[in-house]
Design a protein around this motif. Sequence first.
Motif, PDB file in Angstrom:
ATOM      1  N   LEU A 122       1.131  12.092  -8.205  1.00 11.55           N
ATOM      2  CA  LEU A 122      -0.233  12.038  -8.708  1.00 11.55           C
ATOM      3  C   LEU A 122      -0.758  13.462  -8.717  1.00 11.55           C
ATOM      4  CD1 LEU A 122      -1.660   9.029  -6.615  1.00 11.55           C
ATOM      5  CD2 LEU A 122      -0.693   8.956  -8.931  1.00 11.55           C
ATOM      6  N   SER A 123      -1.444  13.854  -9.780  1.00 12.58           N
ATOM      7  CA  SER A 123      -1.944  15.219  -9.861  1.00 12.58           C
ATOM      8  C   SER A 123      -3.388  15.202 -10.341  1.00 12.58           C
ATOM      9  CB  SER A 123      -1.078  16.064 -10.815  1.00 12.58           C
ATOM     10  OG  SER A 123      -1.089  15.516 -12.117  1.00 12.58           O
ATOM     11  N   GLY A 124      -4.175  16.154  -9.857  1.00 10.04           N
ATOM     12  CA  GLY A 124      -5.554  16.272 -10.258  1.00 10.04           C
ATOM     13  C   GLY A 124      -6.456  15.320  -9.504  1.00 10.04           C
ATOM     14  N   LEU A 125      -7.732  15.374  -9.843  1.00 11.28           N
ATOM     15  CA  LEU A 125      -8.708  14.501  -9.206  1.00 11.28           C
ATOM     16  C   LEU A 125      -8.753  13.151  -9.913  1.00 11.28           C
ATOM     17  CD1 LEU A 125     -11.635  17.012  -8.651  1.00 11.28           C
ATOM     18  CD2 LEU A 125     -10.094  16.090  -6.908  1.00 11.28           C
ATOM     19  N   GLY A 126      -9.393  12.174  -9.250  1.00  8.20           N
ATOM     20  CA  GLY A 126      -9.557  10.856  -9.867  1.00  8.20           C
ATOM     21  C   GLY A 126      -8.701   9.814  -9.188  1.00  8.20           C
ATOM     22  N   GLY A 127      -9.098   8.531  -9.334  1.00  6.00           N
ATOM     23  CA  GLY A 127      -8.306   7.441  -8.806  1.00  6.00           C
ATOM     24  C   GLY A 127      -7.080   7.218  -9.661  1.00  6.00           C
ATOM     25  N   GLN A 128      -5.915   7.141  -9.042  1.00  9.99           N
ATOM     26  CA  GLN A 128      -4.667   7.051  -9.801  1.00  9.99           C
ATOM     27  C   GLN A 128      -3.675   6.116  -9.109  1.00  9.99           C
ATOM     28  OE1 GLN A 128      -3.189  11.028 -11.310  1.00  9.99           O
ATOM     29  NE2 GLN A 128      -4.756  11.765  -9.878  1.00  9.99           N
ATOM     30  N   ILE A 129      -2.736   5.601  -9.907  1.00 15.42           N
ATOM     31  CA  ILE A 129      -1.623   4.825  -9.396  1.00 15.42           C
ATOM     32  C   ILE A 129      -0.384   5.174 -10.203  1.00 15.42           C
ATOM     33  CG2 ILE A 129      -2.193   2.864 -10.909  1.00 15.42           C
ATOM     34  CD1 ILE A 129      -0.927   1.029  -8.832  1.00 15.42           C
ATOM     35  N   ASN A 130       0.753   5.205  -9.518  1.00 15.76           N
ATOM     36  CA  ASN A 130       2.038   5.420 -10.178  1.00 15.76           C
ATOM     37  C   ASN A 130       3.053   4.540  -9.460  1.00 15.76           C
ATOM     38  OD1 ASN A 130       4.036   6.354 -11.825  1.00 15.76           O
ATOM     39  ND2 ASN A 130       3.795   8.527 -11.298  1.00 15.76           N
ATOM     40  N   ALA A 131       3.823   3.783 -10.211  1.00 14.99           N
ATOM     41  CA  ALA A 131       4.770   2.850  -9.602  1.00 14.99           C
ATOM     42  C   ALA A 131       6.087   2.894 -10.345  1.00 14.99           C
ATOM     43  CB  ALA A 131       4.202   1.426  -9.617  1.00 14.99           C
ATOM     44  N   PHE A 244       6.420  -3.869 -13.260  1.00 20.64           N
ATOM     45  CA  PHE A 244       5.972  -3.115 -12.087  1.00 20.64           C
ATOM     46  C   PHE A 244       6.389  -1.645 -12.162  1.00 20.64           C
ATOM     47  CE2 PHE A 244       5.377  -7.384 -10.744  1.00 20.64           C
ATOM     48  CZ  PHE A 244       4.369  -7.349  -9.808  1.00 20.64           C
ATOM     49  N   THR A 245       6.601  -1.183 -13.365  1.00 16.79           N
ATOM     50  CA  THR A 245       6.814   0.243 -13.601  1.00 16.79           C
ATOM     51  C   THR A 245       5.702   0.728 -14.511  1.00 16.79           C
ATOM     52  OG1 THR A 245       9.218   0.014 -13.401  1.00 16.79           O
ATOM     53  CG2 THR A 245       8.384   1.983 -14.511  1.00 16.79           C
ATOM     54  N   GLY A 246       4.945   1.722 -14.071  1.00 19.50           N
ATOM     55  CA  GLY A 246       3.851   2.213 -14.893  1.00 19.50           C
ATOM     56  C   GLY A 246       2.915   3.088 -14.103  1.00 19.50           C
ATOM     57  N   SER A 247       1.805   3.408 -14.711  1.00 20.86           N
ATOM     58  CA  SER A 247       0.837   4.300 -14.073  1.00 20.86           C
ATOM     59  C   SER A 247      -0.540   4.032 -14.665  1.00 20.86           C
ATOM     60  CB  SER A 247       1.235   5.766 -14.274  1.00 20.86           C
ATOM     61  OG  SER A 247       1.270   6.066 -15.671  1.00 20.86           O
ATOM     62  N   GLY A 248      -1.516   4.733 -14.153  1.00 26.92           N
ATOM     63  CA  GLY A 248      -2.871   4.588 -14.662  1.00 26.92           C
ATOM     64  C   GLY A 248      -3.842   5.324 -13.774  1.00 26.92           C
ATOM     65  N   GLY A 249      -5.111   5.324 -14.189  1.00 25.74           N
ATOM     66  CA  GLY A 249      -6.099   6.015 -13.386  1.00 25.74           C
ATOM     67  C   GLY A 249      -7.501   5.777 -13.891  1.00 25.74           C
ATOM     68  N   ASN A 251     -11.508   7.837 -13.772  1.00 25.07           N
ATOM     69  CA  ASN A 251     -12.329   8.983 -13.385  1.00 25.07           C
ATOM     70  C   ASN A 251     -13.676   8.867 -14.083  1.00 25.07           C
ATOM     71  OD1 ASN A 251     -11.895   9.879 -16.066  1.00 25.07           O
ATOM     72  ND2 ASN A 251     -10.024  10.971 -15.424  1.00 25.07           N
ATOM     73  N   ASN A 252     -14.447   9.960 -14.023  1.00 20.95           N
ATOM     74  CA  ASN A 252     -15.780   9.913 -14.605  1.00 20.95           C
ATOM     75  C   ASN A 252     -15.768   9.707 -16.118  1.00 20.95           C
ATOM     76  OD1 ASN A 252     -16.946  10.326 -12.095  1.00 20.95           O
ATOM     77  ND2 ASN A 252     -16.863  12.564 -12.292  1.00 20.95           N
ATOM     78  N   GLY A 253     -14.642  10.031 -16.742  1.00 23.22           N
ATOM     79  CA  GLY A 253     -14.553   9.883 -18.191  1.00 23.22           C
ATOM     80  C   GLY A 253     -14.107   8.516 -18.646  1.00 23.22           C
ATOM     81  N   GLY A 254     -13.653   7.655 -17.724  1.00 25.08           N
ATOM     82  CA  GLY A 254     -13.180   6.333 -18.105  1.00 25.08           C
ATOM     83  C   GLY A 254     -11.935   5.954 -17.331  1.00 25.08           C
ATOM     84  N   SER A 255     -11.203   4.981 -17.842  1.00 26.17           N
ATOM     85  CA  SER A 255     -10.005   4.514 -17.158  1.00 26.17           C
ATOM     86  C   SER A 255      -8.944   4.159 -18.174  1.00 26.17           C
ATOM     87  CB  SER A 255     -10.319   3.284 -16.294  1.00 26.17           C
ATOM     88  OG  SER A 255     -10.765   2.203 -17.102  1.00 26.17           O
ATOM     89  N   ALA A 256      -7.691   4.228 -17.741  1.00 28.80           N
ATOM     90  CA  ALA A 256      -6.563   3.869 -18.594  1.00 28.80           C
ATOM     91  C   ALA A 256      -5.397   3.480 -17.702  1.00 28.80           C
ATOM     92  CB  ALA A 256      -6.190   5.031 -19.507  1.00 28.80           C
ATOM     93  N   PHE A 257      -4.786   2.331 -18.001  1.00 27.23           N
ATOM     94  CA  PHE A 257      -3.624   1.850 -17.255  1.00 27.23           C
ATOM     95  C   PHE A 257      -2.552   1.435 -18.239  1.00 27.23           C
ATOM     96  CE2 PHE A 257      -7.240   1.233 -14.453  1.00 27.23           C
ATOM     97  CZ  PHE A 257      -6.761   1.688 -13.226  1.00 27.23           C
ATOM     98  N   MET A 262      -0.644  -2.967 -13.521  1.00 28.33           N
ATOM     99  CA  MET A 262      -0.935  -1.703 -12.844  1.00 28.33           C
ATOM    100  C   MET A 262      -2.408  -1.651 -12.423  1.00 28.33           C
ATOM    101  SD  MET A 262       1.750   0.165 -12.426  1.00 28.33           S
ATOM    102  CE  MET A 262       2.613  -1.377 -12.071  1.00 28.33           C
ATOM    103  N   GLN A 263      -3.295  -2.133 -13.289  1.00 24.72           N
ATOM    104  CA  GLN A 263      -4.714  -2.140 -12.948  1.00 24.72           C
ATOM    105  C   GLN A 263      -4.984  -3.072 -11.777  1.00 24.72           C
ATOM    106  OE1 GLN A 263      -7.317  -3.188 -16.167  1.00 24.72           O
ATOM    107  NE2 GLN A 263      -9.184  -3.031 -14.914  1.00 24.72           N
ATOM    108  N   ALA A 264      -4.316  -4.248 -11.750  1.00 23.89           N
ATOM    109  CA  ALA A 264      -4.509  -5.197 -10.651  1.00 23.89           C
ATOM    110  C   ALA A 264      -4.010  -4.614  -9.339  1.00 23.89           C
ATOM    111  CB  ALA A 264      -3.787  -6.507 -10.965  1.00 23.89           C
ATOM    112  N   LEU A 265      -2.873  -3.922  -9.361  1.00 21.41           N
ATOM    113  CA  LEU A 265      -2.342  -3.312  -8.140  1.00 21.41           C
ATOM    114  C   LEU A 265      -3.254  -2.195  -7.653  1.00 21.41           C
ATOM    115  CD1 LEU A 265       1.497  -3.124  -8.899  1.00 21.41           C
ATOM    116  CD2 LEU A 265       0.224  -4.904  -7.686  1.00 21.41           C
ATOM    117  N   TYR A 266      -3.861  -1.465  -8.580  1.00 25.26           N
ATOM    118  CA  TYR A 266      -4.777  -0.391  -8.198  1.00 25.26           C
ATOM    119  C   TYR A 266      -6.052  -0.960  -7.578  1.00 25.26           C
ATOM    120  CZ  TYR A 266      -8.152   3.404  -8.661  1.00 25.26           C
ATOM    121  OH  TYR A 266      -9.122   4.339  -8.404  1.00 25.26           O
ATOM    122  N   ASP A 267      -6.559  -2.045  -8.135  1.00 23.50           N
ATOM    123  CA  ASP A 267      -7.850  -2.579  -7.693  1.00 23.50           C
ATOM    124  C   ASP A 267      -7.765  -3.356  -6.380  1.00 23.50           C
ATOM    125  OD1 ASP A 267      -9.281  -1.535  -9.773  1.00 23.50           O
ATOM    126  OD2 ASP A 267      -9.099  -3.313 -11.050  1.00 23.50           O
TER     127      ASP A 267
END
Length: 400
Positions: A122-131, A244-249, A251-257, A262-267
């Motif tokens: 994971l790089s940079g700021l913001g909520g992120q997930i990588n699997a 169960f392979t993917g990523s997403g995140g 931040n203040n600009g929005g979200s993308a998974f 991936m979104q369910a695992l993040y939340d």
Amino acid sequence: MLGNLFDPFLQQVVVYKDRLVPSDNSPQIVRSRIYSARSNEGLPLPSVVDLSLKAAIYNGVFDIKDNADAGISHTCSTGDCSWQSLTSLAVCSKCVNITSLVEKQCTNGKCYLLSLPNGLSLSGLGGQINASTTNISSELHEIMPSVLRFSSLISKKVSDPNDVYAVECSMFYCVGKYNASVSNGIADQQMLGSWRNDSNRLDVESDIILNPPSSFTNESDQDESFRVTHIAAAAINSFMTKSFTGSGGINNGGSAFSSDIMQALYDTSNLTRRIDNLATSMSNSIRGQDDHVFDPAYGIAWTKETYVHVRWGWFAFPITLVSLASLFLAGIMLETSHRDIQVWKSSNIALLFHGRSLNLTASSDGPVSRLSAMTSRASDIKAKLLETPGGGWKLTQEGQ
């Protein structure tokens, strides 16, 4: 003393209560020994997960209450049923926390790059997930991941990239032992234990066979075996690996998974519990598959019965009261017998013989005290009522 029968204490002795008793109905709950994915026409589904199991996978991942146990298929006509120590083919899971393996690259006290040894980062700021499905933890090496093995790296705080946790999970076929119940129409079940065969391997030609010992299944049949066909196992593994392979995140600009999973695992607030719920949901779907011979587990259906309950403690006061009254009566009887006190209560003659106006006892035969003697003497005595000067009346013995 007979009045105590209506005493409030005695009225509390007997009450009517309800209790559950076995009924003649035999409730059923689904179980499975064999899983073989088939279409609605009964044909095998090569490299495709059947829709019912796919729905169970999504339900298990998206269930924010983690309550897959309530979805088990059953029949219970009374609304209160129980099943003890039933065994069935199932999906089990085990997760380990690998946050200690996270590597951080920091600058000026801020860590903008977080990574795991398997390449997840994971790089940079913001909520992120990588699997991904790349293995890391040695704690899971002994388990054959016949369904899925994946690891995830998650950081949720937008303003704090140091907040990170990592989890690796393995999902595999097993034989589960359950206690299940229905109370007021609501189903629940608890897994008492599980048995797995780590020698099984995913193979394009060989089925996954599970032969637990009879001590685990509580079955006398030594041929109690459980099986997942190799076609179904390969299709499920392929679908789960992609899902169960993917990523997403976010931040203040929005979200993308990359996917809804991936979104369910993040939340989720507890990834381990969510994976356990996923395994339960898949197990329920496998158990409910109407394939081959239907082999349900039978339990006990309970129905309400009204019965009479005696609360013996409420007898204490009435019994004490009656006992003391009986002792008091016995004492009076003994005392009057000892003093030779006669019983005059049943006749008014005693009042005439010993009253103040008459002196019927004054005779040559002497005074009388027994009722029988007074009755005998009264037959020879004559008395009459005379009007007094004051306008009253007085009983007077003739001859006086």
